[in-house]
Design an enzyme around this catalytic site. Structure first.
Site, PDB file in Angstrom:
ATOM      1  N   LYS A   1       0.209  -8.882   1.552  1.00  0.00           N
ATOM      2  CA  LYS A   1       0.725  -9.978   2.377  1.00  0.00           C
ATOM      3  C   LYS A   1      -0.424 -10.596   3.166  1.00  0.00           C
ATOM      4  O   LYS A   1      -1.171  -9.861   3.814  1.00  0.00           O
ATOM      5  CB  LYS A   1       1.788  -9.427   3.340  1.00  0.00           C
TER       6      LYS A   1
ATOM      7  N   LYS B   1      -1.735  -5.679   4.648  1.00  0.00           N
ATOM      8  CA  LYS B   1      -1.199  -6.807   5.406  1.00  0.00           C
ATOM      9  C   LYS B   1      -2.323  -7.355   6.280  1.00  0.00           C
ATOM     10  O   LYS B   1      -2.840  -6.661   7.159  1.00  0.00           O
ATOM     11  CB  LYS B   1      -0.012  -6.363   6.264  1.00  0.00           C
TER      12      LYS B   1
END
Length: 348
Positions: free
Chosen positions: A271, A218
């Site tokens: 992400k 992420k």
């Protein structure tokens, strides 16, 4: 390359030109000459069952609150959340990921509302599991919606994110989610060692069958703004660069994914998605675990804003975007366009 006369073509009259053809054994356009052939030879496909719908839950009844920076996305009270998830299931979507909106008066430095038995997340999971037991329920595990400072962990006396006390809280949050019916817990915090701790905690409490979808890579991205509007969870000071990843790094992402796999993750998530297609592809080559990608709020809202201004075709751009994520290697995609795309895919 030789240019030869085509013996089957008569000489053009009164044009002064000689018809000819290239001696090409391979003409790739032959495989694109009709919709039927293009469909037959298509390498990647989108299916509603490969889409996960992120959903926001809010307290109250009969609440469907629009999120102005995310057109066609809402916060739902539990009664309307159940109706929404039923409709998503009927459209072929088989998984949702829940995020809870916490009012300011329930936020504090330690995020204690996250550990309260019977909190909003637990109530939502109980209700959904009762009404739609076939749906895969995923629960976001992170503290930023619950803390008054907006960070994903608790602070030490230097106002730094304290890793190890935070993962202890994440383990307790995971137990509450599993107890309420979550099929998958989704730690999105990027604390070191949290997958191992959550796996051990779940197993200790008898939840061996609850899966972990790890936000393994992420990034500290500028694409999260609309999401933070949805949960009112923007950090009140500093940024998240001490725990989320540097957008300049790719090898680090591979290491993060490898460690999470070793710690017991069942699925890996990258992400954001579109700015990190190269990461999705590299992780897919490295790991045999299912790999997903999060088509995040900023990616979604840019498409919606451009479409509203008539600059792009929304349906075509969303389809192309999600197909590119699949082509990079994603097995599944979290996207705020899940409902809309499921309807499009149903039409064919």
């Amino acid at each position: 390359m030789q240019i030869s006369k085509n013996p089957n073509t008569k000489k053009a009259e009164n044009t002064g030109s000689q018809p000819f053809s290239f001696d090409l054994p391979q003409r790739l356009r032959r495989n694109r000459k009709s919709p039927a052939i293009r469909s037959l030879l298509q390498e990647y496909h989108l299916l509603p069952s490969q889409l996960i719908a992120p959903l926001f839950v809010v307290e109250g009844d009969n609440q469907m609150q629009p999120i102005h920076s995310m057109p066609e996305v809402y916060r739902f009270s539990i009664d309307l959340l159940v109706k929404e998830v039923l409709e998503l299931y009927q459209l072929g979507i088989r998984a949702v990921n829940l995020f809870t909106y916490v009012p300011q008066n329930k936020k504090d430095p330690l995020g204690t509302e996250a550990l309260r038995s019977g909190n909003l997340l637990q109530k939502a999971l109980y209700a959904l599991k009762k009404e739609i037991p076939e749906m895969c329920l995923m629960a976001d595990i992170a503290l930023d919606p619950f803390t008054d400072h907006g960070h994903d962990g608790i602070l030490n006396d230097k106002s730094e994110i304290d890793n190890d006390p935070t993962i202890e809280i994440l383990g307790k949050m995971s137990i509450l989610a599993a107890e309420a019916g979550a099929d998958v817990v989704s730690p999105s915090d990027m604390m070191d060692g949290r997958v191992a701790y959550i796996r051990g905690t779940l197993d200790k409490w008898g939840y061996q069958n609850v899966s972990i979808l790890s936000y393994a890579a992420k990034y500290a991205s500028a694409f999260y703004g609309p999401f933070r509007d949805a949960l009112d969870s923007a950090p009140k000071f500093g940024d998240k660069k001490t725990y989320q990843m540097n957008p300049c790094n790719s090898r680090e992402a591979l290491l993060e994914c490898l460690l999470d796999e070793e710690e017991g993750a069942d699925m890996l998530l990258i992400k954001p998605a579109l700015p990190y297609l190269d990461i999705i592809a590299k992780v897919k080559q490295q790991s045999l675990l299912p790999v997903g990608a999060y088509h995040v709020s900023g990616e979604y809202s840019m498409v919606m804003a451009a479409a509203a201004n008539g600059w792009i075709n929304r349906d075509a751009v969303l389809t192309e975007s999600l197909l590119s994520i699949k082509r990079a290697g994603a097995d599944f995609i979290l996207t705020y366009a899940a409902r809309h795309m499921a309807k499009l895919l149903r039409k064919g």
